[in-house]
Scaffold this motif. Structure first.
Motif, PDB file in Angstrom:
ATOM      1  N   MET A 217      40.646   2.358  93.022  1.00  0.00           N
ATOM      2  CA  MET A 217      39.562   2.473  92.381  1.00  0.00           C
ATOM      3  C   MET A 217      39.618   3.758  91.513  1.00  0.00           C
ATOM      4  N   GLN A 218      40.118   4.781  92.130  1.00  0.00           N
ATOM      5  CA  GLN A 218      40.347   5.865  91.366  1.00  0.00           C
ATOM      6  C   GLN A 218      41.224   5.836  90.216  1.00  0.00           C
ATOM      7  N   LEU A 219      42.100   4.988  90.367  1.00  0.00           N
ATOM      8  CA  LEU A 219      43.094   4.543  89.225  1.00  0.00           C
ATOM      9  C   LEU A 219      42.229   3.949  88.273  1.00  0.00           C
ATOM     10  N   LEU A 220      41.508   2.741  88.520  1.00  0.00           N
ATOM     11  CA  LEU A 220      40.543   2.188  87.548  1.00  0.00           C
ATOM     12  C   LEU A 220      39.600   3.169  86.737  1.00  0.00           C
ATOM     13  N   ASN A 221      39.021   3.939  87.720  1.00  0.00           N
ATOM     14  CA  ASN A 221      38.057   4.815  86.973  1.00  0.00           C
ATOM     15  C   ASN A 221      38.690   5.728  86.076  1.00  0.00           C
ATOM     16  N   ALA A 222      39.959   6.167  86.506  1.00  0.00           N
ATOM     17  CA  ALA A 222      40.604   7.043  85.516  1.00  0.00           C
ATOM     18  C   ALA A 222      40.913   6.341  83.950  1.00  0.00           C
ATOM     19  N   VAL A 223      41.405   5.098  84.099  1.00  0.00           N
ATOM     20  CA  VAL A 223      41.779   4.376  83.096  1.00  0.00           C
ATOM     21  C   VAL A 223      40.444   3.937  82.303  1.00  0.00           C
ATOM     22  N   ARG A 224      39.423   3.638  82.901  1.00  0.00           N
ATOM     23  CA  ARG A 224      38.222   3.069  82.458  1.00  0.00           C
ATOM     24  C   ARG A 224      37.623   4.264  81.509  1.00  0.00           C
ATOM     25  N   SER A 225      37.644   5.492  82.103  1.00  0.00           N
ATOM     26  CA  SER A 225      37.064   6.800  81.419  1.00  0.00           C
ATOM     27  C   SER A 225      38.108   7.297  80.435  1.00  0.00           C
ATOM     28  N   ARG A 226      39.083   6.626  80.125  1.00  0.00           N
ATOM     29  CA  ARG A 226      40.063   7.063  79.179  1.00  0.00           C
ATOM     30  C   ARG A 226      40.823   8.691  79.333  1.00  0.00           C
ATOM     31  N   ASP A 228      43.423  11.159  80.454  1.00  0.00           N
ATOM     32  CA  ASP A 228      44.733  11.439  79.706  1.00  0.00           C
ATOM     33  C   ASP A 228      45.838  10.976  80.630  1.00  0.00           C
ATOM     34  N   VAL A 229      46.973  10.991  80.258  1.00  0.00           N
ATOM     35  CA  VAL A 229      48.146  10.645  81.192  1.00  0.00           C
ATOM     36  C   VAL A 229      48.395  11.576  82.377  1.00  0.00           C
ATOM     37  N   ASP A 230      48.011  12.835  82.233  1.00  0.00           N
ATOM     38  CA  ASP A 230      48.287  13.646  83.471  1.00  0.00           C
ATOM     39  C   ASP A 230      47.173  13.453  84.442  1.00  0.00           C
ATOM     40  N   ALA A 231      46.174  13.022  84.379  1.00  0.00           N
ATOM     41  CA  ALA A 231      45.107  12.686  85.154  1.00  0.00           C
ATOM     42  C   ALA A 231      45.364  11.086  85.932  1.00  0.00           C
ATOM     43  N   GLU A 233      48.503   9.744  85.939  1.00  0.00           N
ATOM     44  CA  GLU A 233      49.528  10.432  86.812  1.00  0.00           C
ATOM     45  C   GLU A 233      49.333  10.854  88.109  1.00  0.00           C
ATOM     46  N   GLU A 234      48.230  11.816  88.233  1.00  0.00           N
ATOM     47  CA  GLU A 234      47.942  12.491  89.464  1.00  0.00           C
ATOM     48  C   GLU A 234      47.324  11.481  90.342  1.00  0.00           C
ATOM     49  N   VAL A 235      46.545  10.548  89.809  1.00  0.00           N
ATOM     50  CA  VAL A 235      46.048   9.492  90.835  1.00  0.00           C
ATOM     51  C   VAL A 235      47.261   8.649  91.630  1.00  0.00           C
ATOM     52  N   LEU A 236      48.097   8.226  90.567  1.00  0.00           N
ATOM     53  CA  LEU A 236      49.227   7.466  91.284  1.00  0.00           C
ATOM     54  C   LEU A 236      50.037   8.292  92.148  1.00  0.00           C
ATOM     55  N   LYS A 237      50.075   9.458  92.078  1.00  0.00           N
ATOM     56  CA  LYS A 237      50.843  10.285  92.928  1.00  0.00           C
ATOM     57  C   LYS A 237      50.374  10.454  94.409  1.00  0.00           C
ATOM     58  N   ARG A 238      48.941  10.172  94.218  1.00  0.00           N
ATOM     59  CA  ARG A 238      48.182  10.248  95.922  1.00  0.00           C
ATOM     60  C   ARG A 238      48.514   9.147  96.889  1.00  0.00           C
ATOM     61  N   VAL A 261      63.052   2.700  84.489  1.00  0.00           N
ATOM     62  CA  VAL A 261      61.738   3.715  84.495  1.00  0.00           C
ATOM     63  C   VAL A 261      61.757   4.302  85.807  1.00  0.00           C
ATOM     64  N   THR A 262      61.844   5.705  86.174  1.00  0.00           N
ATOM     65  CA  THR A 262      61.514   6.250  87.176  1.00  0.00           C
ATOM     66  C   THR A 262      60.463   7.417  87.046  1.00  0.00           C
ATOM     67  N   SER A 263      59.868   7.640  86.058  1.00  0.00           N
ATOM     68  CA  SER A 263      58.682   8.403  85.995  1.00  0.00           C
ATOM     69  C   SER A 263      57.515   7.773  85.858  1.00  0.00           C
ATOM     70  N   LEU A 264      56.295   8.283  86.445  1.00  0.00           N
ATOM     71  CA  LEU A 264      55.096   7.739  86.491  1.00  0.00           C
ATOM     72  C   LEU A 264      54.569   7.785  85.125  1.00  0.00           C
ATOM     73  N   ARG A 265      54.788   8.848  84.612  1.00  0.00           N
ATOM     74  CA  ARG A 265      53.960   9.172  83.385  1.00  0.00           C
ATOM     75  C   ARG A 265      54.499   8.305  82.363  1.00  0.00           C
ATOM     76  N   GLN A 266      56.066   7.984  82.381  1.00  0.00           N
ATOM     77  CA  GLN A 266      56.500   6.930  81.347  1.00  0.00           C
ATOM     78  C   GLN A 266      56.176   5.761  81.592  1.00  0.00           C
ATOM     79  N   ALA A 267      55.855   5.389  82.996  1.00  0.00           N
ATOM     80  CA  ALA A 267      55.384   3.909  83.245  1.00  0.00           C
ATOM     81  C   ALA A 267      54.008   3.587  82.754  1.00  0.00           C
ATOM     82  N   VAL A 268      53.251   4.606  82.922  1.00  0.00           N
ATOM     83  CA  VAL A 268      51.941   4.616  82.212  1.00  0.00           C
ATOM     84  C   VAL A 268      51.819   4.403  80.716  1.00  0.00           C
ATOM     85  N   MET A 269      52.441   5.039  80.195  1.00  0.00           N
ATOM     86  CA  MET A 269      52.724   5.206  78.648  1.00  0.00           C
ATOM     87  C   MET A 269      53.055   4.070  78.370  1.00  0.00           C
TER      88      MET A 269
END
Length: 412
Positions: A217-226, A228-231, A233-238, A261-269
């Motif tokens: 749900m935190q991931l959904l919230n982060a994506v929904r609120s647009r 940034d990739v850093d934020a 990525e931080e949710v995914l790391k949890r 792909v091994t980077s969460l940042r790259q996966a998100v992008m």
């Protein structure tokens, strides 16, 4: 920074994925057809969500490697938004006939099939596509499958000749069980083959890591609120399991990445906000805590799909995504064991969406109430709400049936 979630646990979805090889004249494997062999939810065999699950969680190399993937589909699954999660270039969608085909039905399905092919999907049909009723579909055929269990030699000869003159499709002879059958279809010019004579289907059990519902749900919230990739990525790391599932998805053969792909940042992008949101939303209902009754997630998915279909009749197509979200989250109180207001507050949704969920206000709120009336068989509320939205009752009923079929297909 919040502490990491507890160690992820493996959840057995019960999904048994079978694959059967398709070979060429040199008996080299050119692709695999996937089937659902689970004991339950047999209608899901034709849904691309089955492929998404298999490739994301059972191991792409184990299933198909870099070869073509032939997927049994229903017309409901072809229209579902989950196809956005699949890279099309190595996927062949097997389109079923309509049964009692009428010219208007065939024509009505044509734009959807054209759009799928324009996106890069290959399309396969059975020999029915060579009938005159399906003439509009024939130019879209990349493959035509000829079933040797129902076609005699003289029929095969006629169909092979007709296909050669009127299409550019490659022909696949399926259900070959003997050397004599292989020799016969080879002599007719067929060059691709499938059946027990070459290989029996093999099974792989699909297992998934269950992420924390709160983190999802935190991931959904982060994506929904647009965010940034850093934020994001931080949710995914949890949550190790959420990160694992995402990387398995992004590295799946069906997504066609040139390298792992091994980077969460790259996966998100690479996945993009819209696909990431749809994936996480489906994951929230597909992988539930054991204390959550499966019927709750199923009901939420039916509501979401019904509202999406109806919203597209009322408003711009992009509003369907918002309607889908409202339907999906309308049972969060029961799924998460929280009052709905508290559950909705976790997602930081726009006020019109919150009002629709909590107060049934606005057009989307009335759509949610209409979806509930459909579930409960409340004829009085159904008639009143359909009239207030200027929706034809027959079209609402048809959309409800479509939503039920689609939700049945996407259930694990």
């Amino acid at each position: 920074m919040q502490p990491s979630s507890p160690t992820a646990h493996v959840v057995d979805t019960g999904a048994m994925i079978a694959r059967q090889a398709i070979v060429n004249g040199q008996q080299a494997v050119v692709g695999y057809e996937l089937f659902n062999r689970s004991r339950t939810h047999h209608t899901a065999a034709s849904d691309v969500v089955m492929v998404f699950t298999a490739l994301s969680h059972a191991g792409s190399d184990e299933l198909v490697g870099n070869l073509l993937l032939f997927v049994n589909c229903t017309h409901e699954s072809l229209a579902g938004g989950h196809l956005d999660l699949v890279q099309p270039d190595k996927v062949v969608l097997e389109v079923p006939p309509l049964g009692h085909a009428a010219a208007d039905e065939v024509q009505a399905r044509l734009p959807m099939l054209q759009a799928l092919r324009a996106r890069g999907f290959n399309l396969a049909f059975d020999h029915s596509v060579l009938q005159s009723a399906y003439a509009p579909w024939l130019p879209l055929a990349d493959y035509i499958k000829l079933d040797l269990s129902v076609l005699a030699r003289d029929q095969l000869a006629v169909l092979v000749g007709y296909a050669g003159r009127n299409s550019h499709a490659e022909l696949i002879a399926e259900k070959i069980e003997s050397a004599q059958q292989y020799d016969m279809v080879s002599s007719l010019g067929v060059q691709l083959f499938q059946g027990y004579w070459f290989a029996r289907p093999t099974l792989v059990r699909a297992r998934v890591l269950a992420p924390s519902q709160a983190t999802t749900m935190q991931l959904l919230n982060a994506v929904r609120s647009r965010a940034d990739v850093d934020a994001i990525e931080e949710v995914l790391k949890r949550d190790a399991s959420l990160s694992f599932n995402l990387l398995r998805l992004i590295n799946a053969a069906g997504l066609g990445m040139a390298r792992e792909v091994t980077s969460l940042r790259q996966a998100v992008m690479l996945l993009g906000a819209r696909k990431l949101f749809r994936w996480a939303a489906l994951l929230l209902t597909a992988v539930r805590n054991s204390s959550t009754p499966p019927a709750l997630g199923q009901t939420a998915v039916v509501r979401a799909r019904l509202m999406e279909l109806l919203a597209r009749q009322l408003q711009a197509p992009e509003d369907g995504d918002e309607a889908f979200v409202i339907g999906l989250f309308s049972m969060l109180d029961q799924m998460l064991g929280l009052p709905l207001a508290e559950a909705v507050a976790l997602l930081n949704l726009p006020l019109p969406v919150t009002d629709a969920l909590l107060l049934r206000q606005g057009p989307l709120g009335r759509l949610l109430a209409l979806a509930e009336a459909c579930e409960h068989g409340d004829a009085e509320a159904f008639n009143r709400l359909a009239a207030s939205l200027a929706l034809d009752q027959a079209r609402v009923n048809a959309a409800h049936l479509q939503a039920l079929a689609w939700a049945d297909a996407v259930s694990p």
